[in-house]
Motif scaffolding. Structure first.
Motif, PDB file in Angstrom:
ATOM      1  N   ILE A  14      42.031  33.929  47.244  1.00 45.30           N
ATOM      2  CA  ILE A  14      41.182  33.142  46.408  1.00 45.30           C
ATOM      3  C   ILE A  14      39.885  32.977  47.094  1.00 45.30           C
ATOM      4  CG2 ILE A  14      40.668  30.869  45.129  1.00 45.30           C
ATOM      5  CD1 ILE A  14      43.904  30.838  45.071  1.00 45.30           C
ATOM      6  N   ALA A  17      38.098  36.595  47.157  1.00 49.02           N
ATOM      7  CA  ALA A  17      37.693  36.908  45.699  1.00 49.02           C
ATOM      8  C   ALA A  17      36.746  36.219  45.217  1.00 49.02           C
ATOM      9  CB  ALA A  17      39.074  37.051  45.046  1.00 49.02           C
ATOM     10  N   GLY A  18      36.775  34.835  45.470  1.00 49.63           N
ATOM     11  CA  GLY A  18      35.825  33.997  44.809  1.00 49.63           C
ATOM     12  C   GLY A  18      34.402  34.141  45.616  1.00 49.63           C
ATOM     13  N   ARG A  21      33.238  37.327  44.015  1.00 49.09           N
ATOM     14  CA  ARG A  21      32.710  36.845  42.504  1.00 49.09           C
ATOM     15  C   ARG A  21      31.084  36.371  42.637  1.00 49.09           C
ATOM     16  NH1 ARG A  21      36.716  33.864  39.366  1.00 49.09           N
ATOM     17  NH2 ARG A  21      36.973  35.745  38.136  1.00 49.09           N
ATOM     18  N   HIS A  78      48.361  33.224  40.931  1.00 44.83           N
ATOM     19  CA  HIS A  78      47.079  32.968  40.415  1.00 44.83           C
ATOM     20  C   HIS A  78      46.079  33.805  41.544  1.00 44.83           C
ATOM     21  CE1 HIS A  78      43.290  30.898  39.413  1.00 44.83           C
ATOM     22  NE2 HIS A  78      43.387  30.544  40.623  1.00 44.83           N
ATOM     23  N   ALA A  79      46.338  33.772  42.677  1.00 42.84           N
ATOM     24  CA  ALA A  79      45.438  34.457  43.689  1.00 42.84           C
ATOM     25  C   ALA A  79      45.384  36.059  43.238  1.00 42.84           C
ATOM     26  CB  ALA A  79      45.995  34.412  45.102  1.00 42.84           C
ATOM     27  N   ASP A  81      45.919  37.251  40.223  1.00 37.59           N
ATOM     28  CA  ASP A  81      45.139  37.364  38.887  1.00 37.59           C
ATOM     29  C   ASP A  81      43.720  37.371  39.285  1.00 37.59           C
ATOM     30  OD1 ASP A  81      44.969  37.371  36.098  1.00 37.59           O
ATOM     31  OD2 ASP A  81      44.241  35.172  36.291  1.00 37.59           O
ATOM     32  N   THR A  82      43.329  36.279  40.192  1.00 39.65           N
ATOM     33  CA  THR A  82      41.861  36.252  40.359  1.00 39.65           C
ATOM     34  C   THR A  82      41.213  37.441  41.080  1.00 39.65           C
ATOM     35  OG1 THR A  82      42.123  33.903  40.877  1.00 39.65           O
ATOM     36  CG2 THR A  82      40.222  34.931  41.665  1.00 39.65           C
ATOM     37  N   THR A  85      40.728  40.184  38.417  1.00 37.10           N
ATOM     38  CA  THR A  85      39.781  39.881  37.647  1.00 37.10           C
ATOM     39  C   THR A  85      38.460  40.278  38.130  1.00 37.10           C
ATOM     40  OG1 THR A  85      41.055  38.174  36.483  1.00 37.10           O
ATOM     41  CG2 THR A  85      38.651  38.049  36.307  1.00 37.10           C
ATOM     42  N   VAL A  86      38.282  39.742  39.480  1.00 33.24           N
ATOM     43  CA  VAL A  86      37.090  39.950  40.290  1.00 33.24           C
ATOM     44  C   VAL A  86      36.828  41.260  40.368  1.00 33.24           C
ATOM     45  CG1 VAL A  86      35.745  39.370  42.209  1.00 33.24           C
ATOM     46  CG2 VAL A  86      37.037  37.590  41.240  1.00 33.24           C
ATOM     47  N   GLU A  89      35.361  42.652  37.517  1.00 28.24           N
ATOM     48  CA  GLU A  89      34.009  42.147  37.368  1.00 28.24           C
ATOM     49  C   GLU A  89      32.845  42.946  38.371  1.00 28.24           C
ATOM     50  OE1 GLU A  89      33.720  37.922  38.139  1.00 28.24           O
ATOM     51  OE2 GLU A  89      35.292  37.333  36.629  1.00 28.24           O
TER      52      GLU A  89
END
Length: 115
Positions: A14, A17-18, A21, A78-79, A81-82, A85-86, A89
């Protein structure tokens, strides 16, 4: 893997990946200003972060394939998925750089013709 280790790995995914993003979002802002060189630099940073996140995920998957059972974790789901998703992006932002660079070149050429 212990639930604590799964949680730590999830948080690493997370976190990186954050960061990816954030760089991707900054690159999109650079595209808006037609600063394509800066956008490409931000995308390199985004890519570096997403690679780190992906390595953490890959290590977890490898451990499981080697027989080291981990517990199901909503946080880890969740991690992942993140992460995915990133990735999307980043792929879109890279394509937008190409599209807007091309558009900008064509616009510049039209402006030269009309002078």
């Amino acid at each position: 893997m212990t639930s604590e280790q799964v949680a730590q790995d999830a948080m690493q995914i997370i976190l990186h990946a954050g960061e990816a993003r954030k760089y991707c979002t900054d690159a999109l802002k650079d595209i808006e200003k037609s600063d394509f060189a800066a956008a490409k630099e931000k995308m390199k940073l985004a890519n570096s972060e997403i690679v780190i996140a992906h390595r953490v995920q890959t290590n977890c998957i490898q451990k499981e394939t080697e027989g080291e059972q981990g517990e199901y974790s909503v946080l880890f789901a969740h991690a992942q998925d993140t992460l995915m998703t990133v990735y999307s992006e980043i792929n879109l932002a890279k394509r937008l750089i190409e599209i807007f660079e091309s558009f900008n070149e064509r616009l510049t050429q039209l402006e030269k013709i009309n002078k």
